[in-house]
Design a protein around this motif. Structure first.
Motif, PDB file in Angstrom:
ATOM      1  N   ASN A  52      10.863   1.395   1.472  1.00 44.59           N
ATOM      2  CA  ASN A  52      10.327   2.705   1.104  1.00 44.59           C
ATOM      3  C   ASN A  52       9.545   3.274   2.284  1.00 44.59           C
ATOM      4  OD1 ASN A  52       8.651   0.283   0.085  1.00 44.59           O
ATOM      5  ND2 ASN A  52       7.095   1.865   0.413  1.00 44.59           N
TER       6      ASN A  52
ATOM      7  N   ARG B 196       4.958   2.951   9.015  1.00 40.99           N
ATOM      8  CA  ARG B 196       3.961   1.931   8.637  1.00 40.99           C
ATOM      9  C   ARG B 196       3.184   1.489   9.873  1.00 40.99           C
ATOM     10  NH1 ARG B 196       4.911  -3.134   4.665  1.00 40.99           N
ATOM     11  NH2 ARG B 196       4.427  -4.893   5.991  1.00 40.99           N
TER      12      ARG B 196
ATOM     13  N   SER C  19       7.927   0.760  -4.084  1.00 41.30           N
ATOM     14  CA  SER C  19       9.127   0.083  -3.574  1.00 41.30           C
ATOM     15  C   SER C  19      10.381   0.601  -4.276  1.00 41.30           C
ATOM     16  CB  SER C  19       9.005  -1.423  -3.799  1.00 41.30           C
ATOM     17  OG  SER C  19       7.930  -1.947  -3.055  1.00 41.30           O
TER      18      SER C  19
ATOM     19  N   SER D  72       9.492  -3.834   2.084  1.00 42.34           N
ATOM     20  CA  SER D  72      10.203  -3.037   1.097  1.00 42.34           C
ATOM     21  C   SER D  72      10.726  -1.769   1.784  1.00 42.34           C
ATOM     22  CB  SER D  72       9.270  -2.707  -0.063  1.00 42.34           C
ATOM     23  OG  SER D  72       8.044  -2.183   0.419  1.00 42.34           O
TER      24      SER D  72
ATOM     25  N   LYS E  39       9.631   3.383   8.529  1.00 44.75           N
ATOM     26  CA  LYS E  39       8.763   3.412   7.343  1.00 44.75           C
ATOM     27  C   LYS E  39       7.536   4.287   7.529  1.00 44.75           C
ATOM     28  CE  LYS E  39       7.416   0.126   4.748  1.00 44.75           C
ATOM     29  NZ  LYS E  39       7.648  -0.402   3.398  1.00 44.75           N
TER      30      LYS E  39
END
Ligand code: TXA
Ligand code: MG
Length: 339
Positions: free
Chosen positions: A148, A61, A154, A146, A59
């Motif tokens: 994405n 993230r 999302s 999610s 991700k």
């Protein structure tokens, strides 16, 4: 951004055979994107920190953002949470399987990789037949944000997942478009009284009905909010187009003013047809009820980007049921659009 992700594509599978393959991949420490009723999730074995680490890499993230643990059965809550207050039982009975995440004190079973080192864990039983069969086949918790890339809205279809994540996910389980369309409602049950950290698929009115009291939406200063629910920064809900909010009565005027500025293509997203629009405005197909608006919201935002819309004027739905969550996401997207 162009990179190798688009060069290779993940395998996309459907149905019963797909579920069996997906469970195998997860048990082997791999990454599977799977459908839920809210949005697609990017799943890994929640008991395996190395597998969970791959989610963050795929991700892009930050590693301190906690993940929701998805369960196939509410009976597993006791294994993942240390304390299960009466409110948790009431809410789980009323809304699971469904678009509700409960934040509880974690048990030792919940690894730091999942909780971001916090003492709490987010748990949810999703309401999607393929997700439930996958979770049953895995037999334990599946950590999933999610599906994405960090900073995108999302995904609500398997195609959106493939476009965002490419081959950084091992397998995509295709269950068709998501029926709720916005993320789960997150209720924090670790404080003195229940608090909503993120409005979502379960409306505030329904929470209040079940708990017999109003449940406030946490609205402290931004840094404090970020500390309680990291990953809720405004930019997380923004398309590339700049989002401008308007009322139905002023939408035509607001779009006309943006067209007059001549700074790129102007689009409109509204719950109904808007009269008196100038022909330059790209009107995205309206979704009438708050439920329809939620179901189509992220697909419309992605469509706006594909149409190279620079300014997207949005008329929010009424603040009823899931409409509160749609208004929340639109407000965040608008805030992220401020220069
Ligand atoms: O509907 C949904 O909730 C979807 C589907 C896939 O289940 N999932 C989802 O995950 O939206 P994600 O990671 O995009 O958003 C989860 C939110 C984040 O804002 C995160 O900070 C918060 O939940 N969260 C999860 N565990 C938490 C914890 N232990 N403490 C505080 N916040 C937590
Ligand atoms: Mg997310």
């Amino acid at each position: 951004m162009t990179d190798d992700r688009t060069a290779a594509l993940p395998e996309v599978v459907e149905g019963e055979l797909g579920v069996a393959r997906a469970a195998e991949v997860i048990r082997a420490g791999g990454l599977v994107a799977f459908p839920t009723e809210t949005v697609y999730g990017l799943g890994a074995d929640a008991t395996d920190p190395a597998a969970v680490a791959r989610i963050f890499a795929a991700k892009g993230r930050p590693a301190d953002h906690p993940l929701i643990v998805h369960l196939g059965d509410a009976g597993l809550v006791e294994a993942w949470a240390d304390v299960v207050p009466p409110e948790a039982h009431l809410l789980a009975d009323a809304f699971w399987p469904g678009p509700l995440t409960l934040l509880l004190w974690r048990s030792p079973k919940a690894p730091d990789a999942v909780t971001g080192g916090r003492d709490t864990v987010g748990l949810r039983v999703p309401d999607h037949p393929l997700a439930l069969r996958l979770l049953e086949a895995v037999g334990d918790g599946v950590a999933a944000p999610s599906a994405n890339r960090f900073g995108k809205v999302s995904p609500t279809t398997a195609a959106d997942v493939v476009a965002d994540l490419g081959a950084s996910v091992d397998l995509v389980l295709d269950g068709g478009p998501c029926l709720v369309g916005v993320e789960s409602t997150i209720v924090d049950l670790t404080g003195e009284a229940p608090v909503v950290l993120r409005p979502g698929g379960v409306g505030l009115d329904r929470l209040a009905e079940v708990l017999g009291r109003e449940v406030p939406v946490h609205s402290g200063p931004a840094p404090e909010r970020a500390a309680r629910a990291p990953g809720m920064l405004a930019a997380h809900y923004a398309p590339t187009a700049r989002v401008v909010l308007a009322e139905a009565a002023t939408a035509a005027e607001v779009t006309a003013a943006l067209v007059a500025r001549g700074e790129g293509r102007v689009g409109l997203l509204a719950p109904g047809v808007t009269d008196g629009l100038s022909p330059e405005v790209v009107e995205l197909e309206p979704a009438g009820t708050p439920e329809e608006y939620a179901r189509l919201l992220y697909a419309r935002l992605r469509q706006a980007d594909r149409l190279h819309i620079e300014w997207l004027v949005c008329v929010p739905p009424t603040a009823r049921g899931v409409g509160v969550a749609v208004r929340d996401r639109l407000a965040r997207a608008a805030a992220a659009s401020q220069p």
